[in-house]
Enzyme design. Structure first.
Site, short mmCIF file in Angstrom:
data_model
loop_
_atom_site.label_atom_id
_atom_site.label_comp_id
_atom_site.label_asym_id
_atom_site.label_seq_id
_atom_site.Cartn_x
_atom_site.Cartn_y
_atom_site.Cartn_z
N HIS A 84 0.82 -1.21 0.00
CA HIS A 84 0.00 0.00 0.00
C HIS A 84 0.85 1.27 0.00
O HIS A 84 1.90 1.36 0.64
CB HIS A 84 -0.94 0.01 1.21
CG HIS A 84 -0.23 0.00 2.53
ND1 HIS A 84 0.23 1.14 3.15
CD2 HIS A 84 0.09 -1.01 3.36
CE1 HIS A 84 0.79 0.84 4.29
NE2 HIS A 84 0.73 -0.47 4.45
N ASP A 85 0.40 2.23 -0.79
CA ASP A 85 0.97 3.59 -0.84
C ASP A 85 2.40 3.65 -1.35
O ASP A 85 3.10 4.64 -1.14
CB ASP A 85 0.88 4.25 0.54
CG ASP A 85 -0.55 4.34 1.03
OD1 ASP A 85 -1.29 5.22 0.55
OD2 ASP A 85 -0.96 3.50 1.85
N GLY B 258 5.07 -1.13 2.76
CA GLY B 258 4.26 0.07 2.58
C GLY B 258 5.07 1.35 2.48
O GLY B 258 6.11 1.50 3.12
#
Length: 262
Positions: free
Chosen positions: A121-122, A139
């Site tokens: 994520h991200d 992440g």
């Protein structure tokens, strides 16, 4: 007409360009958008709010847009955005973002992403990167343009790897890697700068000399980071042909949060 295999399941709300091809047993969710001339192989799952650009090749068994592996995630409408002309090989997993950190996982253009790569994520992946088999991004990792990552590399959350850097096979990356540098080993260490890669990209002798000098300032002259940064800032006047490289390095060093690889 979109070329969708009869066994594929494509939600009626999904937006696929008419030139998209979808292989057998693939599942595509309602919030997915896929651009022109992209091909999706067999047994893929593309879900979530995922936007995929043009001319991508997505091989079989990939999972794109699944919820992030973050216990704080509670179903918020976050995104995965993939650009154009990427090759995404077998068994890759790219996750949605999480709220509070931009909420977007982003992959740029013209990337060569090999099998079993995980992009959490991200993460922000630039353009023209090469991620070899089993590359794992935790992440919030950021990869600059033209980064090359060797096989079986694990990258710690929030790490930044600067443009044109190269990470060798099976390295555990826990600190930021400045642009142009070549790192490998456990513990990770800087072994030099990415001379072969820069030559392949057409760097002039003057630009290569500037990169070599920045490597010396950072790693060969026992300077503090602040002293090295000051020396790099002065290179713009000394080597005007390499002003862009010096600016790239200066900008990167000013954004370091985890310390740089030594």
């Amino acid at each position: 007409m979109t070329q969708v295999h009869s066994t594929a399941i494509v939600d009626p709300k999904a937006e696929l360009d008419g030139s998209v091809a979808v292989g057998p047993y693939t599942v595509i969710g309602p919030h997915v958008k896929i651009g022109a001339n992209t091909t999706v192989g067999a047994h893929c799952v593309i879900e979530g709010r995922t936007t995929i650009g043009q001319d991508n090749r997505i091989f079989q068994f990939s999972s794109l847009g699944a919820v992030p592996q973050d216990k704080k995630y509670a179903g918020e409408p976050t995104e995965l955005v993939i650009g154009d002309r990427n090759t995404i090989r077998e068994f890759c997993t790219f996750n949605l973002g999480v709220p509070g950190a931009g909420g977007v996982t982003r992959v740029g253009h013209d990337n060569w992403i090999m099998a079993y790569t995980h992009i959490a994520h991200d993460c922000l992946v630039g353009d023209h990167t090469t991620l070899a088999n089993n590359t794992t991004l935790a992440g919030h990792v950021e990869l600059g343009d033209w980064v090359t990552i060797g096989g079986l590399v694990g990258i710690h959350q929030f790490v930044k790897i600067g443009a044109h850097a190269m990470v060798g096979f099976a390295t555990a990356v826990s600190q930021d890697v400045p642009p142009f540098m070549l790192v490998d080993g456990n513990p990770m260490a800087v072994r030099g700068f990415n001379l072969v890669g820069l030559r392949r990209r057409g760097f002039s002798p003057e630009r290569l000399a500037a990169v070599k000098q920045m490597h010396r300032l950072l790693y060969r002259q026992a300077k503090t980071l602040d002293e090295a940064r000051a020396g790099i800032s002065e290179l713009t006047a000394e080597m005007p042909d390499a002003a862009a490289e010096a600016a790239l390095m200066s900008d990167f060093l000013s954004s370091v949060t985890r310390g740089i690889a030594r």
